[in-house]
Scaffold this motif. Structure first.
Motif, PDB file in Angstrom:
ATOM      1  N   ASN A  46       0.820  -1.074  -0.050  1.00  0.00           N
ATOM      2  CA  ASN A  46      -0.034  -0.013  -0.206  1.00  0.00           C
ATOM      3  C   ASN A  46       0.813   1.161   0.008  1.00  0.00           C
ATOM      4  O   ASN A  46       1.789   1.420   0.904  1.00  0.00           O
ATOM      5  N   ASP A  47       0.546   1.972  -0.919  1.00  0.00           N
ATOM      6  CA  ASP A  47       1.473   3.370  -1.085  1.00  0.00           C
ATOM      7  C   ASP A  47       1.351   4.296  -0.033  1.00  0.00           C
ATOM      8  O   ASP A  47       2.411   4.927   0.452  1.00  0.00           O
ATOM      9  N   THR A  48       0.196   4.226   0.476  1.00  0.00           N
ATOM     10  CA  THR A  48       0.058   5.159   1.836  1.00  0.00           C
ATOM     11  C   THR A  48       0.779   4.952   3.019  1.00  0.00           C
ATOM     12  O   THR A  48       0.754   5.601   3.954  1.00  0.00           O
TER      13      THR A  48
ATOM     14  N   ARG B  86       6.652   2.531   2.326  1.00  0.00           N
ATOM     15  CA  ARG B  86       7.377   1.700   1.639  1.00  0.00           C
ATOM     16  C   ARG B  86       7.123   0.308   1.892  1.00  0.00           C
ATOM     17  O   ARG B  86       6.241   0.100   2.792  1.00  0.00           O
TER      18      ARG B  86
ATOM     19  N   PRO C 287       4.207  -1.904  -5.480  1.00  0.00           N
ATOM     20  CA  PRO C 287       3.570  -0.944  -4.971  1.00  0.00           C
ATOM     21  C   PRO C 287       2.024  -1.083  -5.768  1.00  0.00           C
ATOM     22  O   PRO C 287       2.158  -1.375  -6.834  1.00  0.00           O
TER      23      PRO C 287
ATOM     24  N   SER D 223       0.542   1.479  -6.975  1.00  0.00           N
ATOM     25  CA  SER D 223       0.601   2.620  -8.042  1.00  0.00           C
ATOM     26  C   SER D 223       1.329   2.115  -9.188  1.00  0.00           C
ATOM     27  O   SER D 223       1.145   2.422 -10.424  1.00  0.00           O
TER      28      SER D 223
END
Ligand code: SAM
Length: 291
Positions: A203-205, A208, A226, A228
């Protein structure tokens, strides 16, 4: 200047890197009961996880043998639900259509697609042993005239351009570079064809890759992307998302139940549960049109 390597003639088929050879070694050696015992139930061999609410009453079964059997059956039912969800997004397919199952494992996904649509299917795996096993299963079922498995690299299949109405990766994108993978799907899919993936992604949020995501990478020798990265690589390769579904919550009951199955655990169960619960890891369905 053109440089010709002296060992060009020794490039193995399917063409693969040292890393891909290690991945093939892993799957050639793999005999996990969680993959084999579940598959034996109805000869549908899935090497992915399950989704949906679990019937946890199987844990109350007093007879130890019967408890094991019911647990195995329930996990298989949840894996089958995942395969059916993926297959339900492949679009309007007819028996004349052809589909491509990238990173096909022991072959369950292609059988599911064939049973559902009557279509032709080509499964590709980097493991020779898996391809042989899956072809044997197709012969046993009498569908080998329509469903075939190939020991090839999904990044470079050699199949005919534009010959496929639909294609997918079910938990196999984390072994490859997404741009190379989606370029091959875009090449194989006809215009208006459908691509589907179900995958774990970080999860990008969160920032890393978390410790748990790194542990999963080490466990399976893979490299989880990721979230994204999927959309960037799809946009670069003529794949336009039409439906995205976060399956993270739907994946938890499977892992909670699998953790209780002493005869099937592989030791990675708690890591998956922590990764999903701490927000660092997501289980995603992405459906895209080939434009
Ligand atoms: C976790 S298993 C998933 C199998 C199958 N999709 C399923 O859902 O049952 C990952 C699969 O990806 C395959 N794989 C990994 N890298 C590959 C590559 N470069 N080309 C073809 N197959 C690959 C492995 O051989 C293995 O069959």
């Amino acid at each position: 200047m053109t440089t010709v390597h002296a060992d060009t003639a020794r490039i193995p088929v399917p063409t693969q890197s040292t890393y891909q050879t290690r991945v093939a070694d892993y799957w050639n050696a793999e005999e996990n009961p969680v993959n084999l015992e579940l598959g034996k139930i109805d000869d549908l061999y899935h090497h992915h996880y399950g989704i949906g609410d679990a019937d946890r009453t199987v844990l109350d079964e007093p007879d130890p043998g019967r408890r094991r059997e019911r647990l195995t059956g329930e996990l298989h039912r949840l894996e089958e639900a995942q395969a059916q969800l993926l297959a339900s997004h492949l679009g309007q397919l007819s028996p004349a259509d052809r589909v491509f199952d990238a990173g096909c494992g022991r072959g369950g996904g292609s059988v599911v697609a064939n049973l559902r649509y009557g279509c032709h299917a080509d499964g590709v795996t980097i493991s020779a042993k898996q391809a042989d096993f899956a072809n044997q299963q197709a012969r046993k079922r009498g569908i080998d005239d329509k469903v075939s498995y190939h020991h090839r690299n999904m990044l470079d299949t050699g199949f005919t351009s534009g010959a496929y109405a639909a294609s997918w990766n079910n938990e196999s994108t984390m072994y490859v570079e997404l741009d190379l993978l989606f370029a091959e799907h875009a090449r194989l899919l006809r215009r208006g064809g459908r691509y589907v993936t179900i995958t774990g992604c970080y999860n990008d949020t969160y920032g890393r890759a978390s410790r748990e995501v790194s542990l999963i990478n080490a466990h399976y020798i893979c490299d989880i992307h990721p979230r994204s990265a999927y959309f960037r690589a799809m946009a670069r390769n003529r794949l336009v998302p039409t439906h995205v579904q976060d399956l993270t919550q739907a994946a938890l009951p499977y892992w909670e139940l699998r953790k209780e199955a002493d005869h099937l655990v592989t030791g990675i169960e708690d890591t998956f549960l922590t990764a999903y619960r701490n927000g660092s890891f997501q289980y995603l369905l992405i459906v895209a049109d080939r434009v």
